[in-house]
Motif scaffolding. Structure first.
Motif, PDB file in Angstrom:
ATOM      1  N   ARG A  22      45.880  46.200  62.458  1.00 14.64           N
ATOM      2  CA  ARG A  22      45.217  44.954  62.087  1.00 14.64           C
ATOM      3  C   ARG A  22      44.481  44.318  63.247  1.00 14.64           C
ATOM      4  N   ARG A  76      48.234  47.342  53.071  1.00  7.25           N
ATOM      5  CA  ARG A  76      46.807  47.027  53.025  1.00  7.25           C
ATOM      6  C   ARG A  76      46.148  47.662  51.799  1.00  7.25           C
ATOM      7  N   LYS A  79      47.157  45.705  48.684  1.00 10.27           N
ATOM      8  CA  LYS A  79      46.478  44.411  48.604  1.00 10.27           C
ATOM      9  C   LYS A  79      45.028  44.557  48.152  1.00 10.27           C
ATOM     10  N   GLN A  80      44.397  45.675  48.500  1.00  9.09           N
ATOM     11  CA  GLN A  80      42.997  45.885  48.119  1.00  9.09           C
ATOM     12  C   GLN A  80      42.874  46.290  46.654  1.00  9.09           C
TER      13      GLN A  80
END
Length: 81
Positions: A22, A76, A79-80
């Protein structure tokens, strides 16, 4: 004393994973949580693949960091979606 080392490895691994994936950390508690969960994931992955990162502190940090990176990448992707 082993609990202290476990916590240290968790914080370091979480911080490294945060930097790698990140670009920043998650604070002390967040890094600890990511690192500890990553240590379990990394241990499972290394065991399933029959691989070893060696023993000691450095090997533990490597395994935990790889597991934490996998955790952050999966989170990640979820979440996308």
């Amino acid at each position: 004393m082993s609990l202290l080392w476990f916590l240290i490895v968790g914080v370091v691994a979480g911080w490294l994973a945060g930097k790698l994936v990140r670009g920043g950390g998650f604070g002390l508690v967040g890094d600890l949580a990511v690192g500890v969960v990553g240590a379990f994931i990394g241990g499972f992955l290394f065991n399933a693949l029959g691989a070893s990162a060696g023993g000691g502190l450095i090997g533990s940090i490597v395994v935990a960091t790889i597991g934490a990176v996998v955790l952050l990448v999966v989170v990640r992707l979820i979440k996308q979606a």
